[in-house]
Design a protein around this motif. Structure first.
Motif, PDB file in Angstrom:
ATOM      1  N   GLN A   9     -54.757 -26.352  15.466  1.00  0.00           N
ATOM      2  CA  GLN A   9     -54.008 -27.584  15.214  1.00  0.00           C
ATOM      3  C   GLN A   9     -54.918 -28.738  14.793  1.00  0.00           C
ATOM      4  O   GLN A   9     -54.727 -29.333  13.752  1.00  0.00           O
ATOM      5  CB  GLN A   9     -53.187 -27.967  16.447  1.00  0.00           C
ATOM      6  N   TYR A  27     -56.298 -22.815  20.856  1.00  0.00           N
ATOM      7  CA  TYR A  27     -55.898 -24.211  20.984  1.00  0.00           C
ATOM      8  C   TYR A  27     -56.872 -24.894  21.922  1.00  0.00           C
ATOM      9  O   TYR A  27     -57.382 -24.275  22.854  1.00  0.00           O
ATOM     10  CB  TYR A  27     -54.479 -24.328  21.553  1.00  0.00           C
ATOM     11  N   CYS A  32     -51.933 -29.662  21.693  1.00  0.00           N
ATOM     12  CA  CYS A  32     -52.078 -29.044  20.362  1.00  0.00           C
ATOM     13  C   CYS A  32     -51.196 -27.802  20.241  1.00  0.00           C
ATOM     14  O   CYS A  32     -50.604 -27.557  19.192  1.00  0.00           O
ATOM     15  CB  CYS A  32     -53.539 -28.707  20.077  1.00  0.00           C
ATOM     16  N   GLN A  33     -51.109 -27.028  21.306  1.00  0.00           N
ATOM     17  CA  GLN A  33     -50.265 -25.837  21.275  1.00  0.00           C
ATOM     18  C   GLN A  33     -48.803 -26.223  21.046  1.00  0.00           C
ATOM     19  O   GLN A  33     -48.105 -25.608  20.240  1.00  0.00           O
ATOM     20  CB  GLN A  33     -50.405 -25.049  22.577  1.00  0.00           C
ATOM     21  N   GLN A  35     -47.688 -29.014  19.611  1.00  0.00           N
ATOM     22  CA  GLN A  35     -47.545 -29.582  18.272  1.00  0.00           C
ATOM     23  C   GLN A  35     -47.501 -28.493  17.203  1.00  0.00           C
ATOM     24  O   GLN A  35     -46.854 -28.654  16.180  1.00  0.00           O
ATOM     25  CB  GLN A  35     -48.699 -30.547  17.980  1.00  0.00           C
ATOM     26  N   HIS A  36     -48.166 -27.385  17.446  1.00  0.00           N
ATOM     27  CA  HIS A  36     -48.254 -26.301  16.466  1.00  0.00           C
ATOM     28  C   HIS A  36     -47.158 -25.254  16.655  1.00  0.00           C
ATOM     29  O   HIS A  36     -46.971 -24.379  15.829  1.00  0.00           O
ATOM     30  CB  HIS A  36     -49.642 -25.644  16.569  1.00  0.00           C
ATOM     31  N   HIS A  40     -46.191 -21.824  14.484  1.00  0.00           N
ATOM     32  CA  HIS A  40     -46.740 -20.571  15.007  1.00  0.00           C
ATOM     33  C   HIS A  40     -45.705 -19.608  15.574  1.00  0.00           C
ATOM     34  O   HIS A  40     -45.921 -18.400  15.567  1.00  0.00           O
ATOM     35  CB  HIS A  40     -47.786 -20.895  16.082  1.00  0.00           C
ATOM     36  N   TYR A  68     -55.187 -18.199  10.215  1.00  0.00           N
ATOM     37  CA  TYR A  68     -55.537 -19.610  10.110  1.00  0.00           C
ATOM     38  C   TYR A  68     -55.243 -20.169   8.733  1.00  0.00           C
ATOM     39  O   TYR A  68     -55.117 -21.365   8.561  1.00  0.00           O
ATOM     40  CB  TYR A  68     -57.019 -19.820  10.479  1.00  0.00           C
TER      41      TYR A  68
END
Length: 70
Positions: A9, A27, A32-33, A35-36, A40, A68
């Motif tokens: 992220q 992450y 961040c996890q 937000q992504h 994902h 990625y």
């Protein structure tokens, strides 16, 4: 080739929290996890649902490069 350990992220280097389901992305934090997650979640379910696990079949660094780049 060394294993990718950058947050997918925010790209922070040296992260250690691996996605527990697909075991393919890192992450740096729960923020961040989250937000992504929208990006994902579909890919994660597909990777996690494979039998045998995709991470046991393919070269992890090469596969992470593909993940990625998504």
């Amino acid at each position: 080739m060394s294993e990718v350990k950058d947050c997918i992220q925010c790209h922070k280097e040296g992260t250690s929290k691996l996605c527990g389901a697909c075991k393919m992305v890192y992450y740096c934090s729960q923020v961040c996890q989250q937000q992504h997650r929208n990006i994902h979640v579909t890919m994660c379910a597909q990777l996690a649902g494979l039998s045998p696990p995709i991470s046991s079949i393919y070269n992890k660094p090469l596969l992470r490069d593909l993940v990625y780049s998504y």
